[in-house]
Design an enzyme around this catalytic site. Structure first.
Site: not given
Ligand code: GLC
Length: 417
Positions: A29, A33-34, A36, A101, A160, A344, A387
């Protein structure tokens, strides 16, 4: 041991810090991310409150004019991630995704300022910005004014590939999408990630919304996937309430009233998602009008909002009833769809644990909250900062050196203290 954990968590937050935002983990990643970021700020506040506020400010610098705050901000090019900016094609000055998100920013900002009131003045512009996001949710994701907002893509939930989406997702076609290559399965074990069929549907929805040029007021009605997630709505309700209290403290009376009204509408409607049989809330499929028979952590996370005390107590018992070595499983063990290792569909996520524990504590279920906190820290001591984790064995899964896991450790250590 506690000191070592504390230091290790700070190290991870620093390793993933890109100056004004933090990546969830490098490789898998590589962008912002929002949710996060908002939860990361809570970890950063324990050693650098200034930097924590920057994390939220950076996110809101990329808010769309309509009020939406996107789920990913592509600050730098990195072709190691799919779907990248060209697939979303949102035409923003800095590329972003076009969906959102869980709106945890209001809660995070309020909590940050509790421990750093000297940042009040600098944070003030965020009050109106976060309120605009909350208003956007109610305007575009609840056109019939039910009080609850719907997700139009599973990724918006933050959970997700939850079992919750399986049935409504069957309405999403897979035909006609452009050929693509996934990148997530090159970074993590494919057996722990969503399936190809799920991925095709994720991309179909993105292409559908892109075809409507990301006019966010048109997407809800155009989506074959409209699901009301109790956990997501609880986060919105809690953020509205905490932001309202912050607005009061700063003399922003109208913003406070507006947030409180949105929270009240949400709370009044949330009860309809309660399932006595499951001892938790369930998702609502807005297209069929029926509850989705899937006991996932979204319905447990509803405890993050001030739900009735008897529901909080039942939820605490439901978690106990999972009987897993580590809690909280993202899907009830022993029920259809449970998979201890797949993303998930069973694994434990510390961010969810943190919000459930916080809510249960506030509802007076202090013992249940303490058990979640202890179990979360045990997981880290056993398996490191992953994670997500197998709830049965505690095995570390997905990415390593994970930012929000580290942030939650700092929060949980302070809750335990
Ligand atoms: C995955 C998770 C999501 C998170 C992202 C970055 O897509 O499902 O909730 O924001 O990873 O960690």
């Amino acid at each position: 041991m506690t000191d070592t954990l504390h230091a290790a968590a700070i190290d991870i937050l620093k390793i993933n810090d890109r100056g004004s935002y933090t990546v969830p983990t490098k490789g898998l990643y590589p962008f912002q991310w929002n949710w996060d970021s908002c939860l990361t700020a809570l970890g950063q506040r324990h050693f650098d409150a200034d930097r924590a506020l920057t994390e939220i400010e950076t996110l809101f610098a990329h808010q769309w004019p309509c009020g939406m705050v996107p789920h990913i901000i592509f600050h730098e090019l990195d072709d190691g991630y799919f779907p990248g900016p060209d697939v979303w094609d949102c035409r923003r000055p800095v590329p972003t995704s076009g969906i959102t998100q869980p709106p945890v920013a209001g809660f995070a900002l309020a909590r940050l300022l509790e421990s750093a009131p000297d940042l009040d003045t600098r944070a003030r512009p965020l009050l109106a910005r976060i309120t605009a996001w909350h208003r956007w949710f109610h305007a575009t994701r609840d056109p019939a004014r039910t009080g609850l907002v719907a997700l139009i893509h599973p990724w918006e939930s933050g959970r997700d590939n939850s079992v919750d989406w399986d049935i409504p997702f069957e309405r999403v076609p897979t035909e006609g999408i452009a050929p693509y290559t996934r990148r997530d399965t090159q970074h993590a074990d494919p057996a722990h990630r969503p399936t190809k069929e799920q991925y095709d549907r994720y991309i179909w929805l993105v292409e559908r919304f892109r075809g409507l040029e990301w006019q966010t007021d048109k997407l809800h009605d155009a989506s074959p996937f409209q699901v009301v997630d109790p956990g997501f709505n609880a986060i919105l309700i809690r953020s509205c309430l905490d932001l309202a209290a912050l607005c009061d403290r700063m003399g922003a009376v109208e913003l406070a009233q507006e947030n409180r009204a949105m929270a009240e509408a949400g709370l009044a409607a949330l009860g309809a998602l309660w399932s006595e049989a499951h001892g938790q809330y369930l998702c609502l499929d807005r297209i069929t009008g029926g509850l989705i028979d899937s006991p996932s952590s979204g319905g447990v996370l509803a405890a993050f909002a001030p739900i009735p005390a008897e529901h909080a107590t039942r939820i605490a018992a439901t978690i106990e009833g999972h009987g897993t070595r580590f809690r909280v499983a993202s899907h009830a063990p022993g029920t259809e769809g449970f998979d201890a290792k797949r993303y998930w569909r069973g694994p434990v996520w510390l961010v969810v644990n943190y919000m459930i524990a916080d809510g249960l504590e506030r509802a007076g279920c202090a013992d249940a909250a303490a058990r979640i906190t202890r179990s979360s820290l045990d997981l880290i001591r056993t398996s490191g900062f992953a994670e997500y984790y197998d709830p049965l064995t505690g095995e570390a899964l997905g990415g390593t050196q994970f930012t929000w896991t580290a942030a939650m450790v700092l929060e949980l250590l302070s809750m335990e203290g």
